[in-house]
Design a protein around this motif. Sequence first.
Motif, PDB file in Angstrom:
ATOM      1  N   ALA A  38      37.144  12.884 -44.616  1.00 14.04           N
ATOM      2  CA  ALA A  38      35.801  13.066 -44.050  1.00 14.04           C
ATOM      3  C   ALA A  38      35.746  12.771 -42.556  1.00 14.04           C
ATOM      4  CB  ALA A  38      34.800  12.194 -44.788  1.00 14.04           C
ATOM      5  N   CYS A  39      36.508  11.778 -42.107  1.00 12.27           N
ATOM      6  CA  CYS A  39      36.360  11.354 -40.713  1.00 12.27           C
ATOM      7  C   CYS A  39      37.685  11.293 -39.975  1.00 12.27           C
ATOM      8  CB  CYS A  39      35.703   9.980 -40.671  1.00 12.27           C
ATOM      9  SG  CYS A  39      36.698   8.779 -41.551  1.00 12.27           S
ATOM     10  N   GLY A  40      38.803  11.404 -40.706  1.00 10.10           N
ATOM     11  CA  GLY A  40      40.101  11.356 -40.050  1.00 10.10           C
ATOM     12  C   GLY A  40      40.628   9.954 -39.801  1.00 10.10           C
ATOM     13  N   SER A  68      33.698  -0.388 -40.258  1.00 12.97           N
ATOM     14  CA  SER A  68      33.677  -0.654 -41.701  1.00 12.97           C
ATOM     15  C   SER A  68      35.052  -0.498 -42.322  1.00 12.97           C
ATOM     16  CB  SER A  68      32.699   0.294 -42.400  1.00 12.97           C
ATOM     17  OG  SER A  68      31.389   0.056 -41.951  1.00 12.97           O
ATOM     18  N   ALA A  69      35.835   0.438 -41.809  1.00 14.16           N
ATOM     19  CA  ALA A  69      37.194   0.626 -42.328  1.00 14.16           C
ATOM     20  C   ALA A  69      38.065  -0.570 -41.949  1.00 14.16           C
ATOM     21  CB  ALA A  69      37.801   1.914 -41.783  1.00 14.16           C
ATOM     22  N   ILE A  70      37.904  -1.043 -40.727  1.00 10.74           N
ATOM     23  CA  ILE A  70      38.675  -2.216 -40.286  1.00 10.74           C
ATOM     24  C   ILE A  70      38.261  -3.442 -41.091  1.00 10.74           C
ATOM     25  CG2 ILE A  70      39.004  -3.816 -38.354  1.00 10.74           C
ATOM     26  CD1 ILE A  70      38.910  -1.249 -36.553  1.00 10.74           C
ATOM     27  N   VAL A 105      26.484   5.459 -46.751  1.00 11.86           N
ATOM     28  CA  VAL A 105      27.185   6.361 -45.841  1.00 11.86           C
ATOM     29  C   VAL A 105      28.563   5.808 -45.449  1.00 11.86           C
ATOM     30  CG1 VAL A 105      26.126   5.424 -43.734  1.00 11.86           C
ATOM     31  CG2 VAL A 105      26.903   7.789 -43.768  1.00 11.86           C
ATOM     32  N   LYS A 106      28.758   4.496 -45.680  1.00 13.10           N
ATOM     33  CA  LYS A 106      30.031   3.854 -45.311  1.00 13.10           C
ATOM     34  C   LYS A 106      30.902   3.537 -46.524  1.00 13.10           C
ATOM     35  CE  LYS A 106      29.956   3.741 -40.903  1.00 13.10           C
ATOM     36  NZ  LYS A 106      31.094   4.191 -40.097  1.00 13.10           N
ATOM     37  N   LEU A 107      30.502   4.052 -47.684  1.00 11.28           N
ATOM     38  CA  LEU A 107      31.287   3.749 -48.895  1.00 11.28           C
ATOM     39  C   LEU A 107      32.707   4.285 -48.797  1.00 11.28           C
ATOM     40  CD1 LEU A 107      28.969   4.106 -52.003  1.00 11.28           C
ATOM     41  CD2 LEU A 107      30.015   2.053 -51.032  1.00 11.28           C
ATOM     42  N   HIS A 108      32.865   5.442 -48.175  1.00 11.10           N
ATOM     43  CA  HIS A 108      34.207   6.028 -48.114  1.00 11.10           C
ATOM     44  C   HIS A 108      35.152   5.153 -47.289  1.00 11.10           C
ATOM     45  CE1 HIS A 108      33.107   7.644 -44.112  1.00 11.10           C
ATOM     46  NE2 HIS A 108      34.397   7.678 -43.908  1.00 11.10           N
ATOM     47  N   CYS A 109      34.615   4.330 -46.410  1.00 10.26           N
ATOM     48  CA  CYS A 109      35.466   3.432 -45.612  1.00 10.26           C
ATOM     49  C   CYS A 109      36.139   2.399 -46.529  1.00 10.26           C
ATOM     50  CB  CYS A 109      34.654   2.722 -44.538  1.00 10.26           C
ATOM     51  SG  CYS A 109      33.482   3.791 -43.675  1.00 10.26           S
ATOM     52  N   MET A 111      36.662   2.955 -49.669  1.00 13.57           N
ATOM     53  CA  MET A 111      37.547   3.750 -50.527  1.00 13.57           C
ATOM     54  C   MET A 111      38.937   3.842 -49.894  1.00 13.57           C
ATOM     55  SD  MET A 111      37.122   5.100 -53.405  1.00 13.57           S
ATOM     56  CE  MET A 111      38.588   5.549 -54.313  1.00 13.57           C
ATOM     57  N   LEU A 112      38.954   3.906 -48.588  1.00 18.29           N
ATOM     58  CA  LEU A 112      40.221   3.960 -47.857  1.00 18.29           C
ATOM     59  C   LEU A 112      41.064   2.713 -48.197  1.00 18.29           C
ATOM     60  CD1 LEU A 112      41.314   6.026 -45.835  1.00 18.29           C
ATOM     61  CD2 LEU A 112      40.237   4.726 -44.001  1.00 18.29           C
ATOM     62  N   ALA A 113      40.402   1.566 -48.286  1.00 17.88           N
ATOM     63  CA  ALA A 113      41.110   0.322 -48.603  1.00 17.88           C
ATOM     64  C   ALA A 113      41.643   0.347 -50.037  1.00 17.88           C
ATOM     65  CB  ALA A 113      40.194  -0.880 -48.387  1.00 17.88           C
TER      66      ALA A 113
HETATM   67 FE1  FES Z   1      35.518   7.088 -41.958  1.00 14.88          FE
HETATM   68 FE2  FES Z   1      34.648   4.665 -41.738  1.00 14.88          FE
HETATM   69  S1  FES Z   1      33.721   6.427 -40.926  1.00 14.88           S
HETATM   70  S2  FES Z   1      36.532   5.292 -42.551  1.00 14.88           S
END
Ligand code: FES
Length: 155
Positions: A38-40, A68-70, A105-109, A111-113
């Motif tokens: 979604a965001c790269g 949020s990903a960090i 809107v930040k749930l996918h961040c 999900m990355l973890a």
């Molecule tokens: Fe994509 Fe946070 S906006 S990981």
Amino acid sequence: PRRHYHEKVLDHYARPRNVGTLDKSDKSVGEGLVGAPACGDVMRLHIKVDPETQVISDVRFKTFGCGSAIASSSYLTELVRGMTLEQASKVKNTEIAKELCLPPVKLHCSMLAEDAIKSAINNYYKKNPDVKPTNLAGREAKLETPATATATATA
Ligand code: FES
């Protein structure tokens, strides 16, 4: 518009825990490298596993992504350190999102973890085909199992 991050996100963002890498030529280190389409944004996670107990003894991350990903990866490292691989494989992104009070809107961040820890665990099993996923009480079970571990998720 200005984003209002929760203070827990800001804290992990300002003081991320366990940033860095481990020596991935080490057999006991598993690497997860995942991206969010979604965001790269990209997250790399290294776990060091005690071969006897399958407990994660060390964990490091590098995330090129949003706050949020960090924060999600920083919190994840604290969460999974000391867990067995079996326990860590059950960590859900919703648990991370809840702790950090991430908005939808930040749930996918988060999900990355979750993807990163699963990917690191798979990589560890791939590097150590003689080690089978065991249940929590099955510490000895791996000694009997032949070296035919099948990966549950292959690319
Ligand atoms: Fe994509 Fe946070 S906006 S990981």
